[in-house]
Design a protein around this motif. Structure first.
Motif, short mmCIF file in Angstrom:
data_model
loop_
_atom_site.label_atom_id
_atom_site.label_comp_id
_atom_site.label_asym_id
_atom_site.label_seq_id
_atom_site.Cartn_x
_atom_site.Cartn_y
_atom_site.Cartn_z
N GLY A 130 1.00 -0.91 -0.28
CA GLY A 130 -0.06 -0.14 -0.31
C GLY A 130 0.99 1.33 0.39
N LEU A 131 0.30 2.16 -0.12
CA LEU A 131 0.66 2.99 -0.05
C LEU A 131 -0.07 4.68 1.13
CD1 LEU A 131 2.97 5.93 -1.72
CD2 LEU A 131 0.68 6.51 -2.54
N MET A 132 0.78 5.14 2.11
CA MET A 132 0.48 5.76 2.60
C MET A 132 1.01 7.25 2.86
SD MET A 132 1.81 7.71 6.16
CE MET A 132 3.27 6.84 5.98
N ALA A 133 -0.05 8.23 3.05
CA ALA A 133 -0.22 9.67 3.66
C ALA A 133 -0.17 10.04 4.20
CB ALA A 133 0.13 10.29 1.75
N GLY A 134 0.34 11.21 4.89
CA GLY A 134 -0.14 12.07 6.22
C GLY A 134 0.24 13.87 6.12
N ILE A 135 0.00 14.19 7.80
CA ILE A 135 0.07 15.55 7.92
C ILE A 135 -0.04 15.40 9.12
CG2 ILE A 135 -2.34 16.31 8.45
CD1 ILE A 135 -1.00 18.85 6.74
N ARG A 136 0.78 16.21 9.90
CA ARG A 136 1.65 15.93 10.75
C ARG A 136 2.09 17.09 11.70
NH1 ARG A 136 6.70 12.68 11.30
NH2 ARG A 136 4.69 10.78 11.40
N PHE A 137 1.37 17.59 12.92
CA PHE A 137 2.03 18.72 13.56
C PHE A 137 2.66 18.27 14.70
CE2 PHE A 137 2.08 21.46 17.33
CZ PHE A 137 2.75 22.69 16.87
N GLU A 138 4.31 18.77 14.68
CA GLU A 138 5.28 17.98 15.61
C GLU A 138 6.08 19.17 15.82
OE1 GLU A 138 7.07 15.07 13.71
OE2 GLU A 138 7.98 16.48 11.97
N VAL A 139 6.99 19.03 16.92
CA VAL A 139 8.03 19.65 17.55
C VAL A 139 9.05 18.83 17.84
CG1 VAL A 139 8.96 21.12 19.81
CG2 VAL A 139 6.68 20.87 19.27
N LYS A 140 10.76 19.27 17.28
CA LYS A 140 11.38 18.39 17.38
C LYS A 140 12.46 19.58 17.70
CE LYS A 140 10.96 16.21 13.17
NZ LYS A 140 12.03 15.44 11.97
N GLY A 141 12.91 18.80 20.04
CA GLY A 141 14.14 20.10 20.38
C GLY A 141 15.38 19.54 21.14
N MET A 142 15.76 20.11 21.62
CA MET A 142 16.68 19.66 22.81
C MET A 142 17.53 20.09 23.35
SD MET A 142 19.98 18.29 20.06
CE MET A 142 20.97 19.38 19.50
N SER A 143 18.81 20.37 24.28
CA SER A 143 19.39 20.81 25.61
C SER A 143 21.13 19.67 25.56
CB SER A 143 18.49 21.17 26.40
OG SER A 143 17.96 20.74 27.58
N THR A 144 21.77 20.18 25.20
CA THR A 144 22.74 20.11 25.28
C THR A 144 24.43 20.99 26.05
OG1 THR A 144 23.83 20.84 22.98
CG2 THR A 144 22.82 18.40 23.14
N ASP A 145 25.26 20.05 26.26
CA ASP A 145 26.13 21.54 26.83
C ASP A 145 27.26 20.28 26.53
OD1 ASP A 145 28.40 21.44 29.21
OD2 ASP A 145 26.71 23.70 29.58
N ALA A 146 27.78 21.19 26.03
CA ALA A 146 29.38 20.39 25.26
C ALA A 146 30.34 21.48 25.91
CB ALA A 146 29.28 20.78 23.69
N THR A 147 31.73 20.50 25.87
CA THR A 147 32.91 20.70 25.79
C THR A 147 33.75 20.41 24.22
OG1 THR A 147 33.64 19.95 28.30
CG2 THR A 147 35.65 20.68 27.24
N VAL A 148 34.29 22.20 24.24
CA VAL A 148 34.50 22.05 22.31
C VAL A 148 35.92 23.18 22.71
CG1 VAL A 148 32.02 22.56 22.17
CG2 VAL A 148 33.47 24.61 22.92
N LYS A 149 36.92 22.82 21.49
CA LYS A 149 37.99 23.62 21.81
C LYS A 149 38.20 24.50 20.28
CE LYS A 149 43.02 22.56 22.21
NZ LYS A 149 43.92 22.04 22.30
N ASN A 150 38.89 25.23 20.23
CA ASN A 150 38.04 25.53 18.62
C ASN A 150 37.56 26.01 18.43
OD1 ASN A 150 40.95 27.04 19.04
ND2 ASN A 150 42.17 24.68 17.79
N TYR A 151 36.52 26.10 18.62
CA TYR A 151 34.64 25.67 18.29
C TYR A 151 34.55 27.25 17.34
CZ TYR A 151 29.75 24.96 18.10
OH TYR A 151 28.10 24.59 18.01
N GLN A 152 34.32 26.71 15.80
CA GLN A 152 33.52 28.36 15.32
C GLN A 152 32.12 29.03 15.48
OE1 GLN A 152 35.20 29.45 10.94
NE2 GLN A 152 32.99 30.21 10.79
N ILE A 153 31.95 29.73 15.92
CA ILE A 153 30.92 30.97 16.73
C ILE A 153 30.51 32.23 16.51
CG2 ILE A 153 31.44 30.48 18.78
CD1 ILE A 153 28.51 29.18 19.61
N LEU A 154 29.52 32.73 16.27
CA LEU A 154 29.14 34.05 16.58
C LEU A 154 28.48 34.16 17.68
CD1 LEU A 154 28.88 36.66 15.03
CD2 LEU A 154 26.99 36.34 14.23
#
Length: 243
Positions: A75-99
């Motif tokens: 068969g063939l399925m199609a749909g419509i979805r409202f969704e949220v995608k998210g996370m939070s992190t804390d990282a140790t970095v070195k020479n990390y390019q950022i603004l």
């Protein structure tokens, strides 16, 4: 269009599906679930030395699907979805390019220390997939999806470290504690592949899982505030009602 309006539209579609659920060769379902995963580079860049904290955020989804059966197996399925995608992190970095926004002004360079990141994006997603029915209870699907961002947040803070202005040999700034916000720089469209499975636990109750692997970078190629591409990779788990 507000989130409440979008959810109301999806519920109307599900209601319409319920009213036509007896249509020959068609199956309709309504689903609710959560997204678990992250928005991340493919492979850990050398600049990220350690992930100290990873926390999935409350990321729900609501969906209406229709399946067209071609024979007893496919068969063939199609749909419509409202969704949220998210996370939070804390990282140790070195020479990390950022603004960063340092003391009220933007400064771009390489940072060494800790970086906190928070992602919370809302999407309208259209999944399309081929479905193979293993049995009356189990089915597998493989296909793709396209998502349109409703609103989004990609922000955080760099702290407990130092920064070289412009390049690794630029002027060193010590004791950096500064925020960043790239929410307005994200693409409004995401797309990728998905694989999933349904298990019909009872006559109308199903349990499902979908792995959605983004193929479109979160930021476009002209975005230089980070030195690597990031992608949405999330597992959607939940239950549904089979009409």
């Amino acid at each position: 269009m507000t989130k409440n309006s979008i959810i109301a539209i999806i519920l109307l579609i599900i209601s319409a599906a319920f009213n036509t659920a007896e249509a020959k060769n068609f199956e309709f379902s309504a689903k609710a679930g959560i997204n678990l995963g992250g928005t991340s580079p493919m492979g850990l860049p050398a600049e990220i030395r350690a992930i100290n904290v990873f926390k999935p955020t409350f990321a729900f989804s609501i969906e209406g699907d229709v399946k067209r059966n071609f024979n007893e197996k496919w068969g063939l399925m199609a749909g419509i979805r409202f969704e949220v995608k998210g996370m939070s992190t804390d990282a140790t970095v070195k020479n990390y390019q950022i603004l960063l926004q340092y003391e009220g002004a933007p400064i771009e360079g390489v940072f060494t220390g800790n970086v906190e990141t928070k992602v919370k994006n809302s999407y309208i997603t259209i999944p399309v997939a081929a479905v193979y029915d293993i049995s009356k209870r189990w089915s597998l699907r493989f296909g793709g999806y396209m998502s349109f961002m409703v609103d989004g947040e990609f922000s955080g803070n760099a702290y407990n470290g130092y920064m070289h202005d412009g390049s690794p040999i630029g002027e060193r700034i010590d004791n950096v504690d500064a925020p960043y916000d790239f929410s307005e720089d994200m693409r409004k469209i995401d797309a990728g592949v998905l694989v999933g499975a349904d298990f019909v636990a009872y006559k109308h109750l199903l349990i499902y899982g979908d792995l959605a692997w983004g193929c479109v970078p979160l930021f476009d190629k002209n975005f230089t505030a980070l030195s690597f591409n990031m992608y949405n990779v999330y597992l959607n788990l939940g239950f549904g009602y089979l009409f």
